[in-house]
Design a protein around this motif. Structure first.
Motif, short mmCIF file in Angstrom:
data_model
loop_
_atom_site.label_atom_id
_atom_site.label_comp_id
_atom_site.label_asym_id
_atom_site.label_seq_id
_atom_site.Cartn_x
_atom_site.Cartn_y
_atom_site.Cartn_z
N GLU A 28 0.77 -1.26 0.02
CA GLU A 28 -0.07 0.04 -0.02
C GLU A 28 0.74 1.18 -0.02
N GLY A 29 2.09 0.87 0.66
CA GLY A 29 3.12 2.24 0.31
C GLY A 29 3.39 2.56 -0.94
N ALA A 30 3.27 1.56 -1.74
CA ALA A 30 3.52 1.95 -3.36
C ALA A 30 2.42 2.41 -4.09
N GLY A 31 0.97 2.60 -3.34
CA GLY A 31 0.13 2.86 -4.02
C GLY A 31 -0.66 1.59 -4.66
N LEU A 32 -0.46 0.48 -4.32
CA LEU A 32 -0.98 -0.75 -4.87
C LEU A 32 -2.07 -1.24 -3.78
N ARG A 33 -2.82 -2.12 -4.13
CA ARG A 33 -3.89 -2.75 -3.24
C ARG A 33 -3.41 -4.12 -2.81
N LEU A 34 -3.57 -4.66 -1.67
CA LEU A 34 -3.34 -6.01 -0.99
C LEU A 34 -4.57 -6.70 -0.70
N VAL A 35 -4.65 -7.84 -1.23
CA VAL A 35 -5.77 -8.93 -0.64
C VAL A 35 -5.29 -10.02 -0.13
N ALA A 36 -5.46 -10.66 0.80
CA ALA A 36 -4.86 -11.76 1.69
C ALA A 36 -5.87 -13.03 1.42
N ALA A 37 -5.40 -14.06 1.36
CA ALA A 37 -6.35 -15.37 0.99
C ALA A 37 -5.50 -16.35 1.57
N GLN A 38 -6.31 -17.47 1.88
CA GLN A 38 -5.85 -18.96 2.38
C GLN A 38 -6.01 -20.03 1.57
N CYS A 39 -5.66 -19.77 0.27
CA CYS A 39 -5.56 -20.72 -0.64
C CYS A 39 -5.21 -22.03 -0.38
N LYS A 40 -5.94 -23.39 -0.81
CA LYS A 40 -5.15 -24.69 -0.68
C LYS A 40 -5.14 -25.22 -1.96
N SER A 41 -5.61 -24.72 -3.07
CA SER A 41 -5.73 -25.55 -4.47
C SER A 41 -5.57 -24.34 -5.08
N GLU A 42 -5.38 -24.88 -6.65
CA GLU A 42 -5.32 -23.99 -7.88
C GLU A 42 -6.46 -23.16 -8.13
N ASP A 43 -7.46 -24.00 -7.92
CA ASP A 43 -8.78 -23.44 -8.12
C ASP A 43 -9.35 -22.10 -7.07
N GLU A 44 -8.73 -22.35 -6.14
CA GLU A 44 -9.00 -21.23 -4.89
C GLU A 44 -7.95 -20.00 -5.37
#
Length: 339
Positions: A28-44
């Motif tokens: 975010e300091g670089a002006g971008l957006r952060l999204v966090a997930a907990q994926c366990k597969s390629e589909d996710e």
């Protein structure tokens, strides 16, 4: 262009660090957006990453199917050094930069952990601890324990971490052997280590430390055939990736006395990659096995370093700068990126 435009999002596909504060400050300091997930597969990964220009991954695989389904992705940054969970060839074809962290981010930690596991197994530390807690106060509960001085410690591979293991091990008076077909024998000897063939390492070492990368060629290196060739008094230590050792073969080797013990920083099934993992692996029931939860790399300092590197690499690529730690040389013209 706003922060939510496609390609201006960085996805943490998975992590077990407990928070995303370090990454958020950098992204975010670089002006971008952060999204966090907990994926366990390629589909996710596909579902979470449709708008992502950058993907940070710790354990979850980002293979060709996911790579082909992420239209805006320009960089995949691995939390760590090994990139076997990323299809680097597919990323290269799609013009996606793959990055990792250089070995030294956790080299001392892994070397310390390898030696700690080796000593704990050789000196029966965990067995003594369990017996004492049961009320058995006697040195015989760990019998037999043999003197380390004069024994042979063999190391599979001789990269940066293996060299630190060798350096530490020599202080205990053991003779150190190493096998690494990619390192010149003179370089191994310069470290006061004896270069040997794989056969000699397996058959002659009293203790074997595995520090090789996981590749199709090293998968199940320690299978039934290999384990049968080891000394019945040998201890196997694995501070590399779990699937280098075949768990079913190791269980048989330990229960039938082919080898004396094992100390593992991971198991073949790699629990961190599974959702709702249960401790059903029969190795966990054996008294002559020590298992730690893929923690060899861990120190507060190392974790802070690897998180910073991954986030900064993603930001660098997304803001038009070259990666500091590139794994590949993507074909920049092979696809058009969003954002």
């Amino acid at each position: 262009m706003t922060r939510t435009d496609p390609g201006r999002t960085v996805l943490i596909a998975d992590s077990d660090f407990g928070d995303v504060d370090i990454e958020r400050a950098i992204v975010e300091g670089a002006g971008l957006r952060l999204v966090a997930a907990q994926c366990k597969s390629e589909d996710e990964v596909i579902e979470a990453g449709r708008e992502a220009g950058g993907v940070l991954t710790q354990y979850v695989r980002v293979g060709s199917r996911a790579i082909d389904a992420l239209p805006h992705c320009r960089v995949i940054a691995r939390y760590g050094t090994g990139v076997d969970i990323v299809d680097v060839d597919a990323a290269t074809r799609r013009g996606i930069q793959v990055t990792n962290a250089p070995n030294d981010w956790c080299a001392d930690e892994v070397a310390d952990h390898a030696v700690a596991l080796w000593l704990a197994a050789a000196r029966k530390i965990c067995r003594y601890d369990r017996a004492t807690r049961r009320g058995a106060w006697h040195w015989k509960t760990g019998r037999p324990v043999h003197r380390l001085r004069g024994q042979v410690l063999g190391i599979l591979s001789f990269g940066a971490i293996a060299r630190l293991v060798a350096e530490r091990a020599r202080a205990f008076g053991v003779e150190v052997w190493a096998h690494d077909p990619f390192v010149d024998e003179s370089e191994i000897r310069a470290c006061q280590v004896r270069p040997v063939s794989f056969d000699d390492l397996v058959e002659g070492a009293d203790h074997v430390v595995v520090q090789a990368p996981l590749t199709p060629q090293t998968h199940h290196t320690f299978d039934r055939a290999t384990l049968r060739r080891m000394k019945p008094t040998a201890v196997l230590v694995n501070t590399a990736r779990g699937p280098i050792v075949e768990d079913a073969a190791l269980y048989q080797a330990l229960t039938e006395g082919w080898i004396a013990g094992a100390a593992l920083d991971d198991i073949e099934e790699e629990p961190a990659k599974q959702r709702d993992w249960q401790p059903s692996n029969p190795l966990l029931e054996l008294p002559n096995v020590i298992v730690t939860p893929h923690a060899a790399y861990y120190s507060e300092e190392a974790v802070g370093t690897v998180r910073t590197i991954a986030a900064e690499e993603a930001v660098r690529v997304l803001t038009g700068e070259p990666a500091r730690y590139p794994v590949n040389e993507p074909t920049r013209d092979s696809r058009s990126h969003g954002g």
